[in-house]
Design an enzyme around this catalytic site. Structure first.
Site, PDB file in Angstrom:
ATOM      1  CE  LYS A  55      -4.106   1.889   2.546  1.00 16.59           C
ATOM      2  NZ  LYS A  55      -5.056   2.126   1.368  1.00 16.59           N
TER       3      LYS A  55
HETATM    4  C1  LIG Z   1      -6.347   0.218  -3.910  1.00 17.65           C
HETATM    5  C2  LIG Z   1      -7.166  -0.346  -2.918  1.00 17.65           C
HETATM    6  N1  LIG Z   1      -7.636  -1.503  -3.060  1.00 17.65           N
HETATM    7  C3  LIG Z   1      -8.610  -2.035  -1.915  1.00 17.65           C
HETATM    8  C4  LIG Z   1      -8.542  -1.408  -0.861  1.00 17.65           C
HETATM    9  C5  LIG Z   1      -9.390  -2.068   0.097  1.00 17.65           C
HETATM   10  O1  LIG Z   1      -8.339  -2.467   1.487  1.00 17.65           O
HETATM   11  P1  LIG Z   1      -8.830  -2.473   2.672  1.00 17.65           P
HETATM   12  O2  LIG Z   1     -10.060  -3.190   3.067  1.00 17.65           O
HETATM   13  O3  LIG Z   1      -7.723  -2.779   3.558  1.00 17.65           O
HETATM   14  O4  LIG Z   1      -9.065  -1.059   3.190  1.00 17.65           O
HETATM   15  C6  LIG Z   1      -8.081   0.128  -0.667  1.00 17.65           C
HETATM   16  C7  LIG Z   1      -8.264   0.553   0.643  1.00 17.65           C
HETATM   17  O5  LIG Z   1      -7.415   1.118   1.253  1.00 17.65           O
HETATM   18  C8  LIG Z   1      -7.232   0.401  -1.715  1.00 17.65           C
HETATM   19  O6  LIG Z   1      -6.801   1.658  -1.649  1.00 17.65           O
END
Ligand SMILES: Cc1ncc(COP(=O)(O)O)c(C=O)c1O
Length: 324
Positions: free
Chosen positions: A159
């Site tokens: 991330k």
């Molecule tokens: C690109 C992306 N995909 C998926 C998610 C969903 O991830 P999470 O459920 O861990 O927030 C996020 C959220 O941060 C994201 O930025």
């Protein structure tokens, strides 16, 4: 989402007033996007404030750091404590939690190793990302003309701030074209994810979602929904999904810490199912909200109470009230 402009921010272990939490414009991260971060939530439950899957978020933060060769003097427990202490220091009841680890100020060559690894934890109040109404009515989205990152370019499982340049393009295109959100394909043309959400489709009562190899972030809400869906007896398959599988799905919904569980009612102006939240989406939304609101027993151990004494007190009160 406006910032309150108040409260304290954790910066390398010190709590700093919001207005003083600044970094130098020559910091590496500003020029090269060299940061990894998390987005988690703390909810107000009947037993007090609780972070949802704090352990999983802090684990993913460290995995993102590992991919980008960043080291910092906190371990899993240290990160979790830092978040909890920041919430307590700000006396927050419910908030969005944003830990960020970034390359700071030292030199401005591309080489990140020359710059220090700094960290901050910010908190603010953030309601429903796509709006309350969206949770019931669903939203209109388009398939983005931008693809998600190709494998072995920018790692989708990290991330990292750099990935959000791609997310920003997807989001701006969607807004410019009059949609709430964009759904990106991977470079093979299969469905990947939204700009900040994972995606599920429902077909003949079973769930399908793109696999990790479709350039997705391994979402913690995605994992939670897979678990809750299986608890409820649904079949869930992680499989490559061609673009057109979106249009012919009975239901489509997106999930994420910010978006929670949001139904999709149309894609590229093609109505999905009945054009409103479908029964499977509704059942999963309910199951998810019941957990985060503390309305059902936390059987998966997903909640970390911020103020444990308060949680115990409230639990014993409710036992007394229930005649236990
Ligand atoms: C690109 C992306 N995909 C998926 C998610 C969903 O991830 P999470 O459920 O861990 O927030 C996020 C959220 O941060 C994201 O930025």
């Amino acid at each position: 989402m406006g910032f309150p402009g108040t409260g304290r921010i954790w910066m390398n272990g010190r709590l700093v007033e919001w207005k003083d939490a600044t970094i130098h414009v020559a910091s590496h991260v500003i020029h090269y996007g060299t940061a990894v971060f998390e987005g988690a939530r703390c909810y107000a439950t009947p037993r007090g404030s609780a972070c949802f899957r704090l352990d999983a978020h802090m684990r993913r933060l460290q995995q993102s750091m590992k991919i980008y060769r960043m080291e910092y003097a906190l371990d899993q427990a240290g990160w979790e404590q830092a978040v909890l202490e920041t919430i307590r220091a700000n006396a927050m009841k419910a908030c969005y939690i944003r830990p960020i680890v970034y390359r700071g100020y030292e030199a401005l060559g591309v080489n990140p190793f020359t710059c220090p690894v700094d960290a901050a934890i910010l908190l603010w109040e953030w309601g429903s990302y796509l709006g309350r109404e969206a949770l019931e009515e669903g939203v209109d989205v388009k398939v983005a003309s931008w693809s998600r990152m190709a494998p072995n370019t920018l790692p989708a499982l990290a991330k990292s701030s750099a990935n959000y340049a791609n997310s920003g393009l997807i989001k701006m295109e969607a807004i410019t074209d009059g949609y709430a959100e964009g759904i990106a394909l991977d470079v093979s043309g299969n469905v990947s994810e939204g700009s900040g959400q994972n995606i599920f489709i429902v077909r003949d009562g079973a769930l399908q979602t793109p696999p990790i190899a479709s350039s997705i972030l391994g979402g913690i809400t995605r994992d939670s929904i897979i678990t809750l869906a299986r608890d409820l007896g649904y079949t869930v398959v992680e499989t490559a999904l061609p673009r057109e599988s979106l249009y012919i799905a009975d239901e489509v919904f997106v999930v994420g810490t910010a978006a929670e569980v949001t139904p999709i009612r149309s894609i590229d102006k093609i109505t999905i199912g009945a054009g409103r939240r479908g029964p499977v989406t509704e059942a999963l939304q309910r199951a998810f909200f019941d957990v985060i609101n503390g309305d059902v027993p936390d059987t998966h151990g997903w909640l970390t109470y911020v103020y444990p004494a308060e949680a115990e007190l409230r639990a014993s009160r409710s036992t007394v009230e229930a005649g236990g």
